[in-house]
Design a protein around this motif. Structure first.
Motif, PDB file in Angstrom:
ATOM      1  N   ALA A  57       0.668  -1.062   0.019  1.00 53.32           N
ATOM      2  CA  ALA A  57       0.052  -0.105  -0.044  1.00 53.32           C
ATOM      3  C   ALA A  57       0.845   1.200   0.176  1.00 53.32           C
ATOM      4  O   ALA A  57       0.663   2.119  -0.738  1.00 53.32           O
ATOM      5  CB  ALA A  57      -0.876   0.131   1.188  1.00 53.32           C
ATOM      6  N   GLU A  58       1.691   1.219   0.864  1.00 56.70           N
ATOM      7  CA  GLU A  58       2.811   2.403   1.078  1.00 56.70           C
ATOM      8  C   GLU A  58       3.428   2.862  -0.322  1.00 56.70           C
ATOM      9  O   GLU A  58       3.542   4.028  -0.538  1.00 56.70           O
ATOM     10  CB  GLU A  58       3.771   2.293   2.090  1.00 56.70           C
ATOM     11  N   ARG A  59       3.618   1.676  -0.954  1.00 57.20           N
ATOM     12  CA  ARG A  59       4.692   1.972  -2.295  1.00 57.20           C
ATOM     13  C   ARG A  59       3.577   2.292  -3.381  1.00 57.20           C
ATOM     14  O   ARG A  59       4.076   2.982  -4.499  1.00 57.20           O
ATOM     15  CB  ARG A  59       5.362   0.844  -2.782  1.00 57.20           C
ATOM     16  N   TRP A  60       2.260   1.922  -3.221  1.00 57.09           N
ATOM     17  CA  TRP A  60       1.383   2.274  -4.248  1.00 57.09           C
ATOM     18  C   TRP A  60       0.869   3.733  -4.183  1.00 57.09           C
ATOM     19  O   TRP A  60       0.607   4.483  -4.933  1.00 57.09           O
ATOM     20  CB  TRP A  60       0.180   1.261  -4.062  1.00 57.09           C
ATOM     21  N   GLN A  61       0.501   4.080  -2.927  1.00 54.74           N
ATOM     22  CA  GLN A  61      -0.525   5.298  -2.605  1.00 54.74           C
ATOM     23  C   GLN A  61       0.225   6.103  -1.504  1.00 54.74           C
ATOM     24  O   GLN A  61      -0.458   7.374  -1.443  1.00 54.74           O
ATOM     25  CB  GLN A  61      -1.982   4.963  -2.318  1.00 54.74           C
ATOM     26  N   GLY A  62       1.376   5.785  -0.854  1.00 46.03           N
ATOM     27  CA  GLY A  62       1.994   6.538   0.163  1.00 46.03           C
ATOM     28  C   GLY A  62       3.222   7.262  -0.237  1.00 46.03           C
ATOM     29  O   GLY A  62       3.237   7.740  -1.295  1.00 46.03           O
ATOM     30  N   ASP A 116       0.314  -1.234  18.573  1.00 43.18           N
ATOM     31  CA  ASP A 116       0.680  -1.938  19.746  1.00 43.18           C
ATOM     32  C   ASP A 116       1.633  -3.047  19.690  1.00 43.18           C
ATOM     33  O   ASP A 116       2.408  -3.308  20.560  1.00 43.18           O
ATOM     34  CB  ASP A 116      -0.795  -2.919  19.978  1.00 43.18           C
ATOM     35  N   ARG A 117       1.898  -3.616  18.493  1.00 48.05           N
ATOM     36  CA  ARG A 117       2.849  -4.435  18.314  1.00 48.05           C
ATOM     37  C   ARG A 117       3.690  -4.202  16.909  1.00 48.05           C
ATOM     38  O   ARG A 117       3.315  -3.286  16.036  1.00 48.05           O
ATOM     39  CB  ARG A 117       2.326  -6.001  17.717  1.00 48.05           C
ATOM     40  N   LEU A 118       5.067  -4.381  16.853  1.00 44.87           N
ATOM     41  CA  LEU A 118       5.726  -4.072  15.707  1.00 44.87           C
ATOM     42  C   LEU A 118       5.991  -5.331  14.594  1.00 44.87           C
ATOM     43  O   LEU A 118       6.008  -6.524  15.026  1.00 44.87           O
ATOM     44  CB  LEU A 118       7.298  -4.048  16.142  1.00 44.87           C
ATOM     45  N   GLY A 119       5.726  -5.015  13.370  1.00 43.82           N
ATOM     46  CA  GLY A 119       5.755  -5.720  12.398  1.00 43.82           C
ATOM     47  C   GLY A 119       6.326  -5.020  11.101  1.00 43.82           C
ATOM     48  O   GLY A 119       6.047  -4.040  10.941  1.00 43.82           O
ATOM     49  N   SER A 120       7.135  -5.788  10.204  1.00 45.33           N
ATOM     50  CA  SER A 120       7.681  -5.101   9.160  1.00 45.33           C
ATOM     51  C   SER A 120       7.377  -5.831   7.720  1.00 45.33           C
ATOM     52  O   SER A 120       7.510  -6.916   7.766  1.00 45.33           O
ATOM     53  CB  SER A 120       9.073  -4.826   9.251  1.00 45.33           C
ATOM     54  N   GLY A 121       7.148  -5.099   6.692  1.00 45.68           N
ATOM     55  CA  GLY A 121       6.973  -5.582   5.314  1.00 45.68           C
ATOM     56  C   GLY A 121       8.347  -4.911   4.607  1.00 45.68           C
ATOM     57  O   GLY A 121       8.778  -3.773   4.751  1.00 45.68           O
ATOM     58  N   ILE A 122       9.006  -5.823   3.635  1.00 47.80           N
ATOM     59  CA  ILE A 122      10.262  -5.436   3.221  1.00 47.80           C
ATOM     60  C   ILE A 122      10.240  -5.512   1.793  1.00 47.80           C
ATOM     61  O   ILE A 122       9.840  -6.649   1.164  1.00 47.80           O
ATOM     62  CB  ILE A 122      11.446  -6.052   4.063  1.00 47.80           C
ATOM     63  N   LEU A 123      10.431  -4.452   0.780  1.00 47.41           N
ATOM     64  CA  LEU A 123      10.762  -4.592  -0.566  1.00 47.41           C
ATOM     65  C   LEU A 123      12.270  -4.431  -0.952  1.00 47.41           C
ATOM     66  O   LEU A 123      12.695  -3.710  -0.444  1.00 47.41           O
ATOM     67  CB  LEU A 123       9.777  -3.522  -1.088  1.00 47.41           C
ATOM     68  N   GLU A 124      12.504  -5.235  -1.637  1.00 49.46           N
ATOM     69  CA  GLU A 124      13.902  -5.044  -2.394  1.00 49.46           C
ATOM     70  C   GLU A 124      13.918  -5.008  -3.735  1.00 49.46           C
ATOM     71  O   GLU A 124      13.314  -5.995  -4.283  1.00 49.46           O
ATOM     72  CB  GLU A 124      14.999  -6.207  -1.675  1.00 49.46           C
ATOM     73  N   SER A 125      14.426  -4.060  -4.222  1.00 53.58           N
ATOM     74  CA  SER A 125      14.538  -4.127  -5.714  1.00 53.58           C
ATOM     75  C   SER A 125      13.002  -4.036  -6.231  1.00 53.58           C
ATOM     76  O   SER A 125      12.658  -4.580  -7.218  1.00 53.58           O
ATOM     77  CB  SER A 125      15.411  -4.885  -6.455  1.00 53.58           C
ATOM     78  N   GLY A 126      12.298  -3.319  -5.504  1.00 49.08           N
ATOM     79  CA  GLY A 126      10.499  -3.577  -5.745  1.00 49.08           C
ATOM     80  C   GLY A 126       9.869  -4.696  -5.666  1.00 49.08           C
ATOM     81  O   GLY A 126       8.779  -4.836  -6.208  1.00 49.08           O
ATOM     82  N   ARG A 127      10.709  -5.801  -5.218  1.00 46.80           N
ATOM     83  CA  ARG A 127       9.978  -7.130  -4.738  1.00 46.80           C
ATOM     84  C   ARG A 127       9.840  -7.464  -3.442  1.00 46.80           C
ATOM     85  O   ARG A 127      10.674  -7.234  -2.376  1.00 46.80           O
ATOM     86  CB  ARG A 127      11.073  -8.206  -5.556  1.00 46.80           C
ATOM     87  N   LEU A 128       8.690  -7.862  -2.970  1.00 49.04           N
ATOM     88  CA  LEU A 128       8.397  -8.105  -1.631  1.00 49.04           C
ATOM     89  C   LEU A 128       8.927  -9.349  -1.064  1.00 49.04           C
ATOM     90  O   LEU A 128       8.863 -10.297  -2.000  1.00 49.04           O
ATOM     91  CB  LEU A 128       6.702  -8.354  -1.385  1.00 49.04           C
ATOM     92  N   LEU A 129       9.877  -9.285  -0.157  1.00 45.45           N
ATOM     93  CA  LEU A 129      10.703 -10.538   0.122  1.00 45.45           C
ATOM     94  C   LEU A 129       9.838 -11.257   1.417  1.00 45.45           C
ATOM     95  O   LEU A 129       9.227 -10.694   2.395  1.00 45.45           O
ATOM     96  CB  LEU A 129      11.747  -9.846   1.205  1.00 45.45           C
ATOM     97  N   ARG A 130       9.651 -12.510   1.143  1.00 41.83           N
ATOM     98  CA  ARG A 130       9.113 -13.399   1.970  1.00 41.83           C
ATOM     99  C   ARG A 130       9.697 -14.478   2.738  1.00 41.83           C
ATOM    100  O   ARG A 130       9.247 -14.790   3.918  1.00 41.83           O
ATOM    101  CB  ARG A 130       7.725 -14.124   1.147  1.00 41.83           C
ATOM    102  N   GLY A 131      10.900 -14.929   2.209  1.00 37.15           N
ATOM    103  CA  GLY A 131      11.579 -15.835   2.755  1.00 37.15           C
ATOM    104  C   GLY A 131      11.128 -17.329   2.801  1.00 37.15           C
ATOM    105  O   GLY A 131       9.982 -17.448   1.926  1.00 37.15           O
ATOM    106  N   GLN A 132      11.980 -18.152   3.034  1.00 36.13           N
ATOM    107  CA  GLN A 132      11.480 -19.738   2.763  1.00 36.13           C
ATOM    108  C   GLN A 132      10.087 -20.097   2.990  1.00 36.13           C
ATOM    109  O   GLN A 132       9.195 -20.667   2.475  1.00 36.13           O
ATOM    110  CB  GLN A 132      12.377 -20.599   3.386  1.00 36.13           C
ATOM    111  N   LEU A 133       9.572 -19.661   4.517  1.00 33.80           N
ATOM    112  CA  LEU A 133       8.421 -20.024   4.954  1.00 33.80           C
ATOM    113  C   LEU A 133       7.450 -18.807   5.205  1.00 33.80           C
ATOM    114  O   LEU A 133       6.613 -19.002   5.915  1.00 33.80           O
ATOM    115  CB  LEU A 133       8.508 -20.857   6.172  1.00 33.80           C
ATOM    116  N   GLY A 134       7.755 -17.618   4.636  1.00 33.01           N
ATOM    117  CA  GLY A 134       6.908 -16.672   4.761  1.00 33.01           C
ATOM    118  C   GLY A 134       7.334 -15.673   6.140  1.00 33.01           C
ATOM    119  O   GLY A 134       6.505 -14.572   6.385  1.00 33.01           O
TER     120      GLY A 134
END
Length: 407
Positions: A203-208, A223-241
């Motif tokens: 969302a942030e890369r689309w309209q933020g 209330d809690r910390l969580g992060s979404g990470i983009l590298e070279s425009g690609r969403l990174l998930r890792g082996q198991l998300g």
């Protein structure tokens, strides 16, 4: 649907159709030549795919008019326009205390937004499903669209999600609440499941504030910390998300857990009330410490309350440690603090920037998100639209379903 045995020509055609839809969405009327320029495809490919997308209901061909557009062998150029209202998608954010649903058209424009209280852990699986049904029905009604217009539903959850859309957690809550199966069985919709912070990053890369930023961390920090990470425009998930999960903060000195800004602002604000009888926090919460909110602490600090300012200084150092550790691992260009707390957290940015160089050699730029507490459901809309674009040749608006099936 795509299959692993689909001929390569079909796969190429689907990729080309997706590129065409991306080029046309929100671009107004385009000619074949303009589509060739924007997609790099040949004229024969452009016209062939346009004809198919018109048949499927995604595009409308406008009547030829001489004197406008380009010409091919003396004939007016064929002109096409994307039908924004051909179908709809739904984005849902399932939080611990509320659900937010957005209905959008194919241009990504929000047609409605509905929020409903959701005390998840106090409800059975069937009761949770009933709440989802009610909020979806309400959102569709407010949007003025029908359930059979929905081509995809994306749902954000506060848990790691695999590439296949499976929630990877041992929590009983998610074992007993199979969102994808329940929604699909009740409505026949295609359901996509994704981690909430990952959707916030989309969302942030689309309209933020992160439009055009390829190396990005978006941090949900309420209330809690969580992060979404983009590298070279690609969403990174890792082996198991689990890429972007912040459980390691339990072991980071000066952090110690994954509680967020809103949690500690209220907690440390109550401690400040106990230590000082003169702080304005007493007045703001009516003398009831249990009623103190993060917003009250930020308000008191803005008005010059020393105790509240001390709380914000502590929050700035803690977030500097958090962002510093993430930046050392990922090295983003920009870190965005997002969620409902972002409206207040902008006052923390100078303090975080000042302290962050103590905790990383690669400090990123910092910003707060303008997208508010709807950021996850908005990211779910983006995720659903990406799915529809990728599978455009396999999907079609409900108004043409019988005609396409018959053919």
């Amino acid at each position: 649907m795509l299959s692993g045995t689909a001929p390569s020509t079909q796969l190429v055609r689907r990729v080309n159709a997706s590129a065409m839809l991306k080029a046309m969405r929100g671009a107004g009327v385009l000619t074949g030549t303009e589509l060739m320029d924007s997609t790099g495809l040949s004229r024969a490919t452009v016209i062939s795919i346009c004809d198919e997308l018109v048949r499927l209901g995604w595009l409308r061909e406008l009547e030829n008019q001489r004197g406008t557009g380009d010409y091919v062998k003396g004939r007016p150029a064929r002109r096409f326009v994307f039908d924004d209202d051909a179908a709809s998608v739904i984005g849902i954010d399932i939080g611990a205390t509320k659900i937010t649903a957005i209905v959008a058209n194919m241009a990504g424009a929000s047609l409605s937004r509905v929020t409903m209280p959701f005390r998840a852990f106090n409800l059975s699986a069937d009761e949770r499903a009933d709440v989802l049904d009610r909020i979806a029905a309400d959102a569709l009604k407010q949007a003025g669209v029908t359930a059979d217009s929905v081509l995809a539903v994306a749902v954000g959850v506060a848990a790691p999600v695999s590439r296949d859309g499976e929630v990877l957690t041992v929590q009983e809550f998610w074992r007993s609440f199979d969102v994808r199966r329940i929604v699909a069985e009740r409505h026949g919709w295609h359901v996509l499941l994704e981690n909430d912070a990952n959707l916030a990053a989309l969302a942030e890369r689309w309209q933020g504030t992160a439009q055009g930023v390829d190396n990005l961390v978006v941090m949900l920090a309420g209330d809690r910390l969580g992060s979404g990470i983009l590298e070279s425009g690609r969403l990174l998930r890792g082996q198991l998300g689990g890429f972007g999960e912040l459980g390691y903060l339990d072991t980071v000195e000066g952090v110690g857990d994954t509680y967020g800004i809103a949690h500690y602002a209220a907690r440390w604000g109550r401690e400040a009330m106990e230590a000082s009888a003169t702080t304005s926090l007493h007045t703001l919460c009516g003398g009831h410490p249990e009623s103190l909110s993060a917003e009250m602490v930020f308000e008191a600090a803005a008005e010059g309350d020393n105790a509240a300012r001390t709380v914000l200084d502590r929050l700035s150092e803690r977030m500097a440690r958090v962002i510093g550790s993430v930046s050392t691992l990922v090295n983003p260009d920009l870190v965005v603090i997002a969620g409902a707390v972002a409206a207040s957290a902008h006052t923390l940015i100078p303090g975080i920037e000042e302290k962050m160089t103590e905790f990383t050699f690669t400090p990123p730029r910092l910003a707060t998100s303008p997208l508010g507490d709807g950021i996850v459901s908005l990211g779910a809309i983006r995720h659903a639209l990406d799915y529809v674009e990728e599978h455009a040749l396999d999907l079609y608006p409900a108004s043409l379903s019988q005609q396409v099936t018959a053919n």
